[in-house]
Design a protein around this motif. Structure first.
Motif, PDB file in Angstrom:
ATOM      1  N   ASP A  70       0.621  -0.944   0.334  1.00 21.15           N
ATOM      2  CA  ASP A  70      -0.143   0.020   0.521  1.00 21.15           C
ATOM      3  C   ASP A  70       0.282   1.007   0.284  1.00 21.15           C
ATOM      4  O   ASP A  70       2.123   1.374   0.535  1.00 21.15           O
ATOM      5  CB  ASP A  70      -0.998   0.445   1.314  1.00 21.15           C
ATOM      6  N   VAL A  71       0.564   2.335  -0.682  1.00 16.72           N
ATOM      7  CA  VAL A  71       1.117   3.752  -0.740  1.00 16.72           C
ATOM      8  C   VAL A  71       0.139   4.751  -0.972  1.00 16.72           C
ATOM      9  O   VAL A  71      -0.759   4.402  -1.553  1.00 16.72           O
ATOM     10  CB  VAL A  71       1.947   3.313  -2.466  1.00 16.72           C
ATOM     11  N   VAL A  72       0.471   5.925  -0.495  1.00 15.68           N
ATOM     12  CA  VAL A  72       0.172   7.083  -0.561  1.00 15.68           C
ATOM     13  C   VAL A  72       0.889   7.844  -0.202  1.00 15.68           C
ATOM     14  O   VAL A  72       2.386   8.328   0.093  1.00 15.68           O
ATOM     15  CB  VAL A  72      -0.483   7.095   0.925  1.00 15.68           C
ATOM     16  N   GLU A  73       0.768   9.087  -1.980  1.00 20.55           N
ATOM     17  CA  GLU A  73       0.998   9.859  -2.024  1.00 20.55           C
ATOM     18  C   GLU A  73       0.656  11.257  -1.612  1.00 20.55           C
ATOM     19  O   GLU A  73      -0.660  11.564  -2.385  1.00 20.55           O
ATOM     20  CB  GLU A  73       1.885  10.157  -3.836  1.00 20.55           C
ATOM     21  N   ILE A  74       1.473  11.800  -1.003  1.00 22.11           N
ATOM     22  CA  ILE A  74       0.676  13.185  -0.502  1.00 22.11           C
ATOM     23  C   ILE A  74       1.682  14.529  -1.738  1.00 22.11           C
ATOM     24  O   ILE A  74       3.016  14.500  -1.545  1.00 22.11           O
ATOM     25  CB  ILE A  74       0.352  13.408   0.941  1.00 22.11           C
ATOM     26  N   SER A  75       0.997  15.150  -1.708  1.00 14.79           N
ATOM     27  CA  SER A  75       1.254  16.068  -2.871  1.00 14.79           C
ATOM     28  C   SER A  75       0.781  17.737  -2.024  1.00 14.79           C
ATOM     29  O   SER A  75      -0.534  18.282  -2.245  1.00 14.79           O
ATOM     30  CB  SER A  75       0.689  15.891  -4.148  1.00 14.79           C
ATOM     31  N   CYS A  76       1.802  18.672  -1.961  1.00 14.68           N
ATOM     32  CA  CYS A  76       1.762  19.336  -0.940  1.00 14.68           C
ATOM     33  C   CYS A  76       2.050  21.118  -1.750  1.00 14.68           C
ATOM     34  O   CYS A  76       2.501  20.830  -3.169  1.00 14.68           O
ATOM     35  CB  CYS A  76       1.935  19.641   1.150  1.00 14.68           C
ATOM     36  N   HIS A  77       2.111  22.281  -1.263  1.00 17.25           N
ATOM     37  CA  HIS A  77       2.636  23.233  -2.067  1.00 17.25           C
ATOM     38  C   HIS A  77       3.639  23.172  -1.554  1.00 17.25           C
ATOM     39  O   HIS A  77       4.691  22.062  -0.383  1.00 17.25           O
ATOM     40  CB  HIS A  77       2.755  24.322  -0.923  1.00 17.25           C
ATOM     41  N   GLY A  78       5.053  23.680  -2.276  1.00 21.52           N
ATOM     42  CA  GLY A  78       6.314  23.214  -2.638  1.00 21.52           C
ATOM     43  C   GLY A  78       7.438  24.471  -1.720  1.00 21.52           C
ATOM     44  O   GLY A  78       8.289  24.658  -2.437  1.00 21.52           O
ATOM     45  N   GLY A  79       6.646  24.427  -0.632  1.00 19.86           N
ATOM     46  CA  GLY A  79       7.942  25.084   0.829  1.00 19.86           C
ATOM     47  C   GLY A  79       8.836  24.059   0.805  1.00 19.86           C
ATOM     48  O   GLY A  79       8.324  22.333   1.569  1.00 19.86           O
ATOM     49  N   VAL A  80       9.830  24.369   1.512  1.00 13.63           N
ATOM     50  CA  VAL A  80      10.621  23.313   2.444  1.00 13.63           C
ATOM     51  C   VAL A  80      10.055  23.659   3.592  1.00 13.63           C
ATOM     52  O   VAL A  80      10.166  22.437   4.153  1.00 13.63           O
ATOM     53  CB  VAL A  80      12.163  24.244   2.510  1.00 13.63           C
ATOM     54  N   TYR A  81      10.143  24.065   3.904  1.00 14.45           N
ATOM     55  CA  TYR A  81       9.811  23.906   5.577  1.00 14.45           C
ATOM     56  C   TYR A  81       8.010  23.296   5.422  1.00 14.45           C
ATOM     57  O   TYR A  81       8.357  22.527   6.642  1.00 14.45           O
ATOM     58  CB  TYR A  81       9.592  25.653   6.111  1.00 14.45           C
TER      59      TYR A  81
END
Length: 459
Positions: A84-95
């Motif tokens: 089982d794999v989940v990929e979470i895409s978020c805004h691309g800020g380092v912090y």
């Protein structure tokens, strides 16, 4: 704490449009659900089928909003790792990316080790070892030839070639073992010449595969290329032309370049690791003299030499010294005759006597770079490379292939000098073990760890 579920940032840790954090393991969905709140009512990640996504808020372990983003769910075994794999895409800020990863780890996942996702894919039968090793070559490709070659290996080109040899040896080994172990059975004896032919064909195939290592290395890593010549012939100008920027200082003063200036460039189908060296000449200047010594060393270690000459001056003792050093080392070399926009003084016949490939250039000639690219491809035989065929990609594979080749030759020699067939079988079995180690079908944990350790975290 869960130990079977791993997580890592899978995109470069830098400011960008989007970042992605990957989670894999039997509790991947449960971990993701602790930090993700879908905005569509009555939807939970547990309800999502494979290849389905949901949009919502991403929370920390205290329930505070971190970001909004998209979660994509993959169900085992139809995922990259087979889990089982989940990929979470978020805004691309380092912090923010690090904060989301921190929340995932506090929710029960552990930090993935380098290459652990790909390692799990291999261990779960999603790919063989040669395919896994090609992943980093694919990611690190710097020209179209390297990209095509890595893609072919990912598609199993090398594995298929090894498998064909392996299948032949398995059939021979099984037949020989049955004939030796069960003499009372009516098992057909293998005719010696036919056996010899089969082993010789297998050995030749391994020899051809081993020979692809140097070609593959050129595609992946490029070739050490030394730009050499006496002072003020245009070496630094050529370096700047090839690299597309001012890497080397260009002046009318002889001896300006005193050290080795390096740059990696792609020209045509070739990736060159360029080194612009100090002008080769007799000098009493201590610093310049050291630079000349470095230039001579670069000739000795180079895989390709671009020997630069001045069209407007005659050959000197320094030119001849350089030519003799190139001939002594037997290195592929191209003569680059520069400044052809000036009055000719150079004796072209002398250059043609020493170099098979010559390119004429000037600052006015816009086509000289293309001509040089064609000549480099010709000298390195890059236009003849079949990137769709299987290639030995690294030292580990080369060592395994070499062992198999050695044992095959041992089996052939054992057969020729009249040893018993069980002795031949022993050598064949050793060859098979080497091939199985190459493909990863029989391999130690230590070797697996070594293979995947060079991967980046998150892959």
């Amino acid at each position: 704490m869960l130990t079977n579920t791993i997580a890592a940032i899978a995109t470069p840790l830098a400011t960008g449009g989007v970042s992605m954090i990957r989670i894999s393991g039997d509790q991947a969905i449960a971990v993701a659900q602790k930090i993700f709140c879908p905005l569509q009512p009555k939807i939970s990640l547990e309800q999502l089928q494979g290849y389905q996504a949901a949009y919502g808020n991403i929370l920390n372990e205290s329930g505070q909003l971190l970001d909004d983003g998209v979660v994509l769910v993959f169900r085992a075994p139809r995922s990259y790792t087979g889990e089982d794999v989940v990929e979470i895409s978020c805004h691309g800020g380092v912090y923010i990316t690090r904060e989301i990863l921190r929340a995932i780890l506090k929710s029960g996942a552990k930090m993935a080790e380098p290459g652990e996702f790909s390692k799990r894919a291999f261990l779960n039968g999603k790919m063989n070892l040669t395919q896994a090793e090609s992943i980093m070559d694919f990611i690190q490709s710097q020209n179209v030839q390297a990209l095509k070659s890595a893609r072919s290996q990912m598609d199993g080109a090398l594995f298929q070639k090894i498998s064909a040899v392996k299948q032949t040896l398995l059939q021979i080994s099984a037949h020989l073992a049955a004939w030796v172990d069960y003499p009372e059975e009516d098992i057909e004896e293998i005719e010696q010449q036919r056996l010899l032919d089969s082993l010789s064909t297998a050995a030749q195939e391994m020899e051809r595969l081993i020979a692809t290592f140097d070609t593959g290395k050129i595609l992946r890593e490029g070739i050490e290329t030394a730009i050499v010549g006496k002072p003020n012939v245009g070496k630094s100008t050529l370096m700047n032309l090839l690299s597309g920027c001012e890497k080397s200082i260009v002046t009318d003063i002889a001896g300006t370049t005193r050290d080795v200036v390096e740059e990696c460039i792609t020209i045509g189908n070739a990736m060159l690791r360029l080194a612009d060296t100090a002008g080769i000449r007799q000098t009493d200047d201590v610093v310049e003299k050291y630079g000349v010594e470095l230039a001579i060393k670069r000739i000795k270690s180079a895989g390709l030499v671009l020997a630069v000459f001045d069209y407007s001056t005659a050959l000197t003792e320094d030119d001849n010294r350089m030519i003799e050093e190139i001939k002594r080392q037997q290195i592929p070399a191209i003569a680059v005759v520069n400044k052809t926009d000036l009055k000719q003084v150079l004796d072209q016949a002398e250059i043609e006597q020493h170099f098979d490939q010559i390119v004429y250039t000037s600052k006015e000639d816009q086509n000289s770079l293309e001509q040089l690219a064609d000549t480099i491809n010709k000298v390195l035989h890059l236009q003849q490379i079949d990137t769709t065929s299987g290639m030995i990609a690294n030292e580990r594979q080369k060592q395994c292939a070499a062992q198999a080749y050695e044992y095959l030759n041992e089996a052939i020699e054992t057969l020729r000098i009249g040893f018993t067939l069980d002795a031949v079988t022993v050598s064949i079995d050793y060859a098979l073990e080497a091939l199985l180690e190459l493909t990863g079908e029989r391999i130690t944990e230590a070797v697996v760890d070594q293979v995947f350790h060079r991967f980046c975290v998150g892959k």
